[in-house]
Each structure stands twice: as C-alpha cells, then as structure tokens.
Scaffold this active site. Structure first.
Site, PDB file in Angstrom:
ATOM      1  N   SER A   6      58.510 -18.667  37.842  1.00 13.14           N
ATOM      2  CA  SER A   6      57.766 -19.836  38.306  1.00 13.14           C
ATOM      3  C   SER A   6      57.487 -19.716  39.790  1.00 13.14           C
ATOM      4  CB  SER A   6      58.577 -21.112  38.034  1.00 13.14           C
ATOM      5  OG  SER A   6      57.897 -22.257  38.485  1.00 13.14           O
ATOM      6  N   TYR A  48      66.332 -26.223  37.224  1.00 10.69           N
ATOM      7  CA  TYR A  48      65.246 -25.335  36.825  1.00 10.69           C
ATOM      8  C   TYR A  48      65.002 -24.275  37.900  1.00 10.69           C
ATOM      9  CZ  TYR A  48      60.625 -23.736  35.331  1.00 10.69           C
ATOM     10  OH  TYR A  48      59.569 -22.951  34.928  1.00 10.69           O
TER      11      TYR A  48
END
Length: 236
Positions: free
Chosen positions: A146, A159
């Site tokens: 990400s 996350y």
C-alpha cells in the site's frame, strides 16, 4: 490465446475471491497461466473461475482456505506440487483492513487478524512455496502493498504496520534469493475500487476510483520470465 507469455506456467493467487485478486487471476489466466485461486469464499472463487473460462483461460484450481490458519497455508506448496509438480508465480494479494482507530484502543483480536492475514500468512506463503519457486527456471513472487507507508496515518496503525512489515519481509526474502532464479517484488496498485476501499472511505464516489480490472494488468510484467527486477516496490 494467440498471446500467452505465461503458457505452461502455474500461478498461485491468494485473495482471489473478488476485487483485485480476482482480476489478477483473470489477467494471469488470460496470459496462459494455470491459475490456482485461493480464498475464503468458495462461491466467489467459482465466480472467478467463470470469468477465467469466459476469457478462454484454463479452468482454475480452486482452494478455499482461511489464511489466518498458518497450518493450512503451509499445505499450499505440497498440494500444488502434488497436483502440478511445479509452481512458477506466487501473488500474495489477500489482505484485510481491520478496525480503524487509536492503536491503544484496538481489540487484541482485531490486531491479531490484521497481522495474521497481511503479514503472517505471507510468511507462511513464502515458506511453503520457496522450494517450488526455486525449482522453476523463472520463479516470480509479488506481494500487494500500500502507498503512504512512509507517512503513518492516525487510526491506520494496524494496517500500516502490517504492510510496512510485509515490505521489509519481502525485500529481505528477495535479497536472500539473489543468487537464484527467483525474483521477489512488491506492487502498490494505488487506489482501487474494492470493498476494502469502500469500507475505509464510505463517503467516496466509487465510480471515481479505478476498477480492479483496470489495475490488474499492471502486475503482469512482474510475473514474466524476462522480469529481472527484484526487491523493489513497484507503484501502479
């Protein structure tokens, strides 16, 4: 298929039930690969297989699996070896967003799930597939990461930590395999129209975000036998 650069190759895709994982599975199958599609939802995996067949790809092997169970992930390598005798491509796509909130307020079970799926499952995936990738003349592993990890965002602690650790782990693995035929990279797809994205940004108009089918083809070059990059984070 007239253009099949992955003909004769076997590719494992985790999180292939829907979203980006399903789109990647279709892209690899369309390029000639025999796809092994792994995910939790058996019915959704069948839909991925339907899409693959509709494009003329080889019928996929479907492996319903809960990646939170490390012992089940450990069986992926032996299962594929028994079925096909080889594995050339691994796509570590499966991931979960988890609960967004202050890091000290996260319930332990939510922390464990995010780390379990986004990080630990990929460690198990590396362990179980490495012998097969080493045996390939051009083993390729790609893990989905990400953007924005260099600038931590409030309430995204679990996350972000899991993806940062995954990047470190994958690059380390790439360096350990430097003298082999295995190339390991990470792919950051950018914003993609997925359920995870919708959960993270509920007020966003999804039609302003690229669809998985528009993003998935960008990962194909990292899977080709001619790809020589390794230990890199490729931005979509």
């Amino acid at each position: 298929m007239t253009d099949a650069p992955l003909a004769g190759r076997v590719a494992l895709v985790t999180g292939a039930s829907r979203g980006l994982g399903a789109a990647i599975a279709v892209v690899l199958a369309s390029a000639g690969a025999q796809v092994v599609a792994a995910g939790r939802n058996a019915a959704a995996l069948e839909e991925t297989d339907d899409r693959i067949r509709a494009t003329g790809g080889l019928p996929a092997t479907l492996l319903p699996i809960d990646l939170r169970r490390g012992e089940d992930v450990d069986m992926l390598g032996p299962t594929i070896a028994q079925r096909y005798g080889r594995l050339d491509i691994v796509i570590g796509n499966a991931g979960v967003l988890g609960r967004l909130g202050p890091v000290t307020h996260l319930p332990a079970k939510d922390w464990a799930e995010v780390i379990g799926v986004n990080l630990a499952a990929n460690w198990h995936l590396m362990r179980t597939t490495e012998p097969l990738l080493r045996a390939s003349d051009a083993g390729r592993a790609v893990f989905i990461t990400s953007g924005g990890l260099d600038s931590p965002t409030a309430y995204w602690g679990a996350y972000g930590a899991s993806k940062s650790a995954l990047e470190h782990l994958a690059v380390t693995w790439a360096r350990e395999l430097a003298i082999t035929n295995v190339k390991v990279n990470l792919f950051d797809p950018g914003v993609v129209r997925t359920r995870m994205r919708a959960a993270a940004f509920p007020g966003e108009d999804p039609m302003t975000v690229p669809a998985p089918d528009d993003v998935a083809p960008k990962i194909l070059p990292l899977c080709l036998p001619g790809e020589m990059r390794s230990g890199n984070v490729i931005r979509g």
